[in-house]
Design a protein around this motif. Structure first.
Motif, PDB file in Angstrom:
ATOM      1  N   PHE A  15       0.832  -1.325  -0.086  1.00 36.46           N
ATOM      2  CA  PHE A  15       0.014  -0.151   0.255  1.00 36.46           C
ATOM      3  C   PHE A  15       0.733   1.081  -0.814  1.00 36.46           C
ATOM      4  O   PHE A  15       0.447   1.956  -0.192  1.00 36.46           O
ATOM      5  CB  PHE A  15      -0.915   0.389   1.173  1.00 36.46           C
ATOM      6  CG  PHE A  15      -2.035  -0.474   0.796  1.00 36.46           C
ATOM      7  CD1 PHE A  15      -3.316   0.439   0.574  1.00 36.46           C
ATOM      8  CD2 PHE A  15      -1.975  -1.895   0.904  1.00 36.46           C
ATOM      9  CE1 PHE A  15      -4.462  -0.367  -0.207  1.00 36.46           C
ATOM     10  CE2 PHE A  15      -3.527  -2.859   1.213  1.00 36.46           C
ATOM     11  CZ  PHE A  15      -4.401  -2.381   0.329  1.00 36.46           C
ATOM     12  N   MET A  51       1.946   1.684  -3.371  1.00 35.57           N
ATOM     13  CA  MET A  51       1.081   1.929  -4.328  1.00 35.57           C
ATOM     14  C   MET A  51       0.659   3.366  -4.186  1.00 35.57           C
ATOM     15  O   MET A  51       0.355   3.935  -5.290  1.00 35.57           O
ATOM     16  CB  MET A  51      -0.203   0.539  -3.771  1.00 35.57           C
ATOM     17  CG  MET A  51      -1.001   1.010  -5.004  1.00 35.57           C
ATOM     18  SD  MET A  51      -2.788   2.749  -4.351  1.00 35.57           S
ATOM     19  CE  MET A  51      -3.679   2.296  -2.603  1.00 35.57           C
ATOM     20  N   ASP A  52       0.955   4.492  -3.175  1.00 36.76           N
ATOM     21  CA  ASP A  52       0.472   5.179  -2.745  1.00 36.76           C
ATOM     22  C   ASP A  52       1.087   6.786  -3.134  1.00 36.76           C
ATOM     23  O   ASP A  52       0.710   7.482  -3.994  1.00 36.76           O
ATOM     24  CB  ASP A  52      -0.019   5.632  -1.063  1.00 36.76           C
ATOM     25  CG  ASP A  52      -1.188   4.832  -0.771  1.00 36.76           C
ATOM     26  OD1 ASP A  52      -1.917   4.834  -1.934  1.00 36.76           O
ATOM     27  OD2 ASP A  52      -1.256   4.890   0.499  1.00 36.76           O
ATOM     28  N   ILE A 111       1.265   6.039  -7.448  1.00 34.43           N
ATOM     29  CA  ILE A 111       0.206   7.146  -7.554  1.00 34.43           C
ATOM     30  C   ILE A 111      -0.221   7.945  -8.015  1.00 34.43           C
ATOM     31  O   ILE A 111      -0.032   8.312  -8.502  1.00 34.43           O
ATOM     32  CB  ILE A 111      -1.631   6.059  -7.213  1.00 34.43           C
ATOM     33  CG1 ILE A 111      -1.642   4.802  -7.183  1.00 34.43           C
ATOM     34  CG2 ILE A 111      -2.296   7.297  -7.031  1.00 34.43           C
ATOM     35  CD1 ILE A 111      -2.480   3.942  -7.066  1.00 34.43           C
ATOM     36  N   MET A 112       0.689   8.276  -6.634  1.00 33.19           N
ATOM     37  CA  MET A 112       0.905  10.030  -6.629  1.00 33.19           C
ATOM     38  C   MET A 112       1.588  10.921  -7.821  1.00 33.19           C
ATOM     39  O   MET A 112       2.146  11.910  -8.336  1.00 33.19           O
ATOM     40  CB  MET A 112       1.128  10.532  -5.084  1.00 33.19           C
ATOM     41  CG  MET A 112      -0.063  10.341  -4.439  1.00 33.19           C
ATOM     42  SD  MET A 112      -1.559  11.006  -4.955  1.00 33.19           S
ATOM     43  CE  MET A 112      -1.733  12.438  -4.755  1.00 33.19           C
ATOM     44  N   GLN A 152       1.134  10.751 -11.021  1.00 38.72           N
ATOM     45  CA  GLN A 152       0.009  12.120 -12.204  1.00 38.72           C
ATOM     46  C   GLN A 152       0.230  12.835 -11.712  1.00 38.72           C
ATOM     47  O   GLN A 152       0.172  14.305 -11.330  1.00 38.72           O
ATOM     48  CB  GLN A 152      -0.996  11.553 -10.658  1.00 38.72           C
ATOM     49  CG  GLN A 152      -2.423  10.592 -10.786  1.00 38.72           C
ATOM     50  CD  GLN A 152      -3.246  11.064  -9.509  1.00 38.72           C
ATOM     51  OE1 GLN A 152      -4.039  11.815 -10.011  1.00 38.72           O
ATOM     52  NE2 GLN A 152      -2.654  10.055  -8.679  1.00 38.72           N
ATOM     53  N   LEU A 212       2.073  14.465  -8.842  1.00 37.81           N
ATOM     54  CA  LEU A 212       1.797  14.956  -7.351  1.00 37.81           C
ATOM     55  C   LEU A 212       2.441  13.531  -5.881  1.00 37.81           C
ATOM     56  O   LEU A 212       2.502  12.805  -5.810  1.00 37.81           O
ATOM     57  CB  LEU A 212       0.601  15.078  -7.225  1.00 37.81           C
ATOM     58  CG  LEU A 212      -0.641  15.806  -8.203  1.00 37.81           C
ATOM     59  CD1 LEU A 212      -1.447  14.891  -7.910  1.00 37.81           C
ATOM     60  CD2 LEU A 212      -0.096  17.439  -7.527  1.00 37.81           C
ATOM     61  N   PRO A 213       4.518  14.251  -6.678  1.00 34.94           N
ATOM     62  CA  PRO A 213       5.406  13.113  -5.704  1.00 34.94           C
ATOM     63  C   PRO A 213       5.209  13.464  -4.207  1.00 34.94           C
ATOM     64  O   PRO A 213       4.614  14.322  -4.203  1.00 34.94           O
ATOM     65  CB  PRO A 213       6.374  14.207  -5.588  1.00 34.94           C
ATOM     66  CG  PRO A 213       6.700  15.373  -6.642  1.00 34.94           C
ATOM     67  CD  PRO A 213       5.003  15.169  -7.227  1.00 34.94           C
ATOM     68  N   LEU A 214       5.587  12.543  -3.209  1.00 32.94           N
ATOM     69  CA  LEU A 214       5.474  12.532  -2.308  1.00 32.94           C
ATOM     70  C   LEU A 214       6.640  12.793  -1.096  1.00 32.94           C
ATOM     71  O   LEU A 214       7.761  12.188  -1.955  1.00 32.94           O
ATOM     72  CB  LEU A 214       4.263  11.322  -1.463  1.00 32.94           C
ATOM     73  CG  LEU A 214       2.558  11.335  -1.986  1.00 32.94           C
ATOM     74  CD1 LEU A 214       2.548  10.111  -0.997  1.00 32.94           C
ATOM     75  CD2 LEU A 214       2.474  12.040  -1.776  1.00 32.94           C
ATOM     76  N   MET A 272       4.905  10.814   3.391  1.00 34.64           N
ATOM     77  CA  MET A 272       3.708  10.757   2.920  1.00 34.64           C
ATOM     78  C   MET A 272       3.007  12.043   2.670  1.00 34.64           C
ATOM     79  O   MET A 272       1.994  12.580   2.099  1.00 34.64           O
ATOM     80  CB  MET A 272       2.482   9.993   3.267  1.00 34.64           C
ATOM     81  CG  MET A 272       2.598   9.371   3.821  1.00 34.64           C
ATOM     82  SD  MET A 272       3.242   7.892   1.841  1.00 34.64           S
ATOM     83  CE  MET A 272       1.240   7.235   2.029  1.00 34.64           C
ATOM     84  N   SER A 273       4.321  13.409   3.525  1.00 35.20           N
ATOM     85  CA  SER A 273       3.487  14.597   2.896  1.00 35.20           C
ATOM     86  C   SER A 273       4.026  15.164   1.574  1.00 35.20           C
ATOM     87  O   SER A 273       4.280  15.014   0.832  1.00 35.20           O
ATOM     88  CB  SER A 273       4.098  15.642   3.605  1.00 35.20           C
ATOM     89  OG  SER A 273       5.263  15.569   4.075  1.00 35.20           O
ATOM     90  N   PRO A 274       3.267  16.265   0.848  1.00 34.19           N
ATOM     91  CA  PRO A 274       3.225  16.561  -0.399  1.00 34.19           C
ATOM     92  C   PRO A 274       4.336  17.090  -1.045  1.00 34.19           C
ATOM     93  O   PRO A 274       5.179  17.898   0.541  1.00 34.19           O
ATOM     94  CB  PRO A 274       1.801  17.291  -0.660  1.00 34.19           C
ATOM     95  CG  PRO A 274       0.708  16.808   0.497  1.00 34.19           C
ATOM     96  CD  PRO A 274       1.639  16.792   1.594  1.00 34.19           C
ATOM     97  N   ALA A 275       5.392  16.744  -1.673  1.00 32.62           N
ATOM     98  CA  ALA A 275       6.672  17.191  -2.261  1.00 32.62           C
ATOM     99  C   ALA A 275       7.100  18.734  -3.068  1.00 32.62           C
ATOM    100  O   ALA A 275       7.873  18.664  -2.931  1.00 32.62           O
ATOM    101  CB  ALA A 275       7.029  16.205  -2.678  1.00 32.62           C
ATOM    102  N   GLN A 276       5.138  19.200  -3.351  1.00 30.04           N
ATOM    103  CA  GLN A 276       5.209  20.266  -3.805  1.00 30.04           C
ATOM    104  C   GLN A 276       4.191  21.400  -3.088  1.00 30.04           C
ATOM    105  O   GLN A 276       3.764  21.199  -2.710  1.00 30.04           O
ATOM    106  CB  GLN A 276       4.379  20.054  -5.773  1.00 30.04           C
ATOM    107  CG  GLN A 276       5.279  19.023  -6.264  1.00 30.04           C
ATOM    108  CD  GLN A 276       4.453  19.013  -7.766  1.00 30.04           C
ATOM    109  OE1 GLN A 276       3.354  19.132  -7.582  1.00 30.04           O
ATOM    110  NE2 GLN A 276       5.411  18.344  -8.528  1.00 30.04           N
TER     111      GLN A 276
END
Lengths: 46, 614
Positions: free
Chosen positions: A23, A26-27, A30-31, A34, A36-38, A42-46
């Motif tokens: 998982f 997968m998370d 998937i991000m 798209q 939208l790297p993490l 798991m916090s947004p890298a951008q």
């Protein structure tokens, strides 16, 4: 699942480890796909 | 009985043929009337040519007609849109049903061959019997729809014929092929039942489905062209070939969505047939048969229904990608409230389907092992259902707004936006799959050596997937920026899909060589059958509702941005009016379905020969 096959502590450890890794990857995947790297946590890298 | 069957089928065929010949003639007349000249660049060959020389011949290309109010004939002062609306909806319901049934019937027939079990074969045959009556009605409504469209929207239909050209004749030819293969498939069932002949019959079933699915995709191209035209320029003049016209940006999302939805709808309708027969059955043997039939139909309906929200999600994403304005009209404007009604209907479907599964678990004593979980599933479903139906913006008076402290409720407001809905939908789907999985496990005792690991893996996957859905929804939905909010919904969808795919795969491997516990078919409660009735009614309403949304997003266009609708009905109908129209269509379809069930049952009844009096 309380079935005829009782799960041993080893079964649980393997199941938890495999599922968490799948998982988590997968998370991240998937991000990233798209655009939208993490971060590792798991916090947004951008 | 055979004579009666043949007689009935002959009458059906005759009526169907008459209507389709008339409809075809009407289409031909318009087609011929709009046959392009060599300079217009329309038709298979000319369109391709036009694509290459569009720059030189742009002036000569013929655009979409600009219609005035007087170009729309009126029938007895009635709303043309309302007439076409109801007829089109009825045709769509019936077509969805008759195209879906052969899909799962062929699979059931194959299972019967593989397991050498005649019960599957008999059940598949009976499903087809229900579909046969509906097929004639589909043709009747299709013919009526063609007449209504050509009569009430002649210029628009003329334009559509000009754009699609010979493709419409391919559709007509395929319909004839579908009819021929369908009748051969149904009436050869007993003569091609065993040995190699059965494979000929199965091949017919596959061919029938290929033709039927192609018909569906062709008709979808007309609808999606109206929403998102391709292969034409801004004025509506054809600049591409027929393939470029068909494969617009919404074609494949609608193809997938309708294909899957049709299977769910078809399964739900035959489930209601099984319930109808179960309730009227006198012997335990018949009850057992129809109980099993209802279970299978529910299985089909739910299995097809589970991935449906994802297909719908793709469709809406493509709508937004094609035109943000169109997407906002659908989900952020007047139509937004309909998604709350959609939530109510989908919630009804899920609650009914789950209830049926829980009731069905009583057939097997082995279900005792899992019954304690039902209450948790029920609570999850109800809580998620309530979150899903919570509106974001309330319609309030000034006094109510002041009392509330704003247009959004301070506590419930956050539940009205998409992250909360996404959590609710995904959890409802996971909960429904859990009911389904528990049901399947009820009559089995796993014997594989790795059962402990398999069970641990399943439980862990459920727990982690649920945690992931909630985490993604709350963290990215409320605490990060919009792009991450939207992107994280894919994580949620994939989490749910992992549960479904892993659940089916692990169980299938674990069930190899499993000990089967006895099931008491036919002893399920009558209440479970009422749930089977609720399913098709909710599906029918849902199709009418979302069909209204899909069509309304075009606003005042016949063909979006290309051909304006200048008829008296060129506005999005008010929700109240639309609700009445949907209800009329739904009730009419339910009455037709009851008629179909009655007709299908008639062939089983036989009058006792009167004893001659002395």
């Amino acid at each position: 699942m309380n079935d005829s096959g009782k799960s041993s502590p080893k079964d649980w450890l393997i199941a938890i480890a495999v599922t968490l890794v799948v998982f988590y990857m997968m998370d991240q995947g998937i991000m990233a796909v798209q655009g939208l790297p993490l971060n590792f946590n798991m916090s947004p890298a951008q | 009985m055979l004579t009666r069957l043949i007689s009935r089928s002959t009458t059906q065929s005759r009526w169907q043929t008459r209507f389709w010949i008339l409809a075809l003639l009407a289409m031909l007349l318009f087609f011929i009337g709009n046959v392009p000249d060599s300079s217009s660049g329309i038709g298979f060959v000319d369109a391709a040519h036009a694509s290459e020389t569009v720059a030189e011949e742009a002036v000569e290309l013929k655009g979409a007609p600009k219609l005035k109010r007087e170009d729309y004939p009126q029938l007895l002062g009635m709303s043309s849109r309302s007439i076409v609306w109801v007829i089109a909806q009825m045709h769509l319901y019936l077509a969805a049903f008759v195209l879906a049934v052969p899909l799962f019937v062929t699979v059931i027939e194959w299972i019967g061959v593989k397991n050498r079990d005649d019960r599957y074969d008999d059940m598949a045959h009976e499903f087809m019997k229900v579909s046969m009556t509906a097929y004639s009605l589909t043709a009747l409504f299709g013919g009526t729809l063609a007449f209504a469209l050509f009569l009430l929207y002649p210029d628009f239909m003329g334009y559509m014929m000009r754009v699609f050209g010979g493709q419409t004749l391919v559709y007509a030819f395929l319909f004839f092929a579908e009819s021929a293969i369908l009748y051969i498939y149904y009436y050869s069932w007993n003569s091609l039942r065993y040995g190699n002949k059965k494979y000929i019959h199965l091949s017919l079933g596959i061919l029938l489905n290929v033709v039927g699915t192609t018909l569906l995709f062709i008709a979808n191209a007309w609808a999606t062209f109206m929403m998102a035209p391709s292969g034409v320029n801004e004025a509506g003049a054809v600049t591409g070939n027929i393939w470029e016209i068909m494969r617009g940006p919404l074609w494949n999302p609608v193809n997938l969505h309708r294909f899957v939805a049709n299977i769910a709808f078809g399964g739900a309708v035959v489930g209601a047939y099984a319930a109808y027969k179960f309730l009227s059955a006198k012997s335990l043997e018949l009850k057992a048969h129809y109980d099993w039939m209802g279970y299978t139909a529910n299985f089909i309906a739910i299995l097809a229904f589970l991935p449906l929200p994802f297909a719908g999600y793709w469709l809406m994403a493509e709508v937004y990608a094609y035109s943000q304005q169109m997407g906002i009209t659908a989900m952020g404007g007047i139509l937004a409230w309909l998604f709350i009604v959609q939530a109510v209907l989908i919630g009804t479907i899920l609650l009914a389907a789950n209830y049926y599964l829980w009731s069905g678990m009583s057939r097997c004593d082995g279900s005792e092992r899992y019954r304690y979980l039902i209450k948790y599933i029920a609570v999850t479903l109800v809580v998620c259902f309530l979150i899903w139906v919570t509106p974001h913006t309330l319609i309030l008076t000034a006094k109510e707004t002041a009392a509330l402290g704003g247009s959004h409720h301070p506590m419930l407001g956050p539940l009205g936006i998409m992250p909360a809905k996404n959590i609710a939908v995904n959890l409802m789907l996971i909960a429904t799959f859990l009911s389904f999985q528990l049901y399947r496990r009820s009559d089995k005792e796993v014997t594989v050596a790795w059962a402990g690991l398999g069970n641990a893996l399943l439980v862990t996957i459920y727990v982690v997937a649920i945690a992931n859905v909630i985490f993604a929804g709350i963290y990215y939905g409320y605490f990060t920026n919009t792009v991450y909010k939207v992107g994280s919904s894919v994580m949620q969808v994939v989490s749910t899909l992992i549960v479904i795919i892993a659940g089916v795969t692990i169980d299938s491997l674990m069930f190899k060589g499993a000990k089967t516990l006895p099931s008491k078919w036919g002893q399920v409660s009558n209440r479970a059958q009422y749930a089977l009735f609720a399913l098709p009614i909710a599906f029918t309403w849902l199709m009418a509702l979302m069909g209204y949304v899909r069509s309304s997003v075009k606003t005042h266009w016949h063909v979006y941005t290309v051909m304006k609708d200048n008829s008296p009905d060129n506005y999005i109908p008010a929700i109240g009016h639309a609700g009445n129209m949907m209800t009329i269509a739904t009730i009419s379809f339910v009455l037709i379905v009851l008629f179909i069930f009655w007709i299908a049952s008639l062939s089983e009844s036989r009058q006792v020969k009167p004893v001659a009096s002395a």
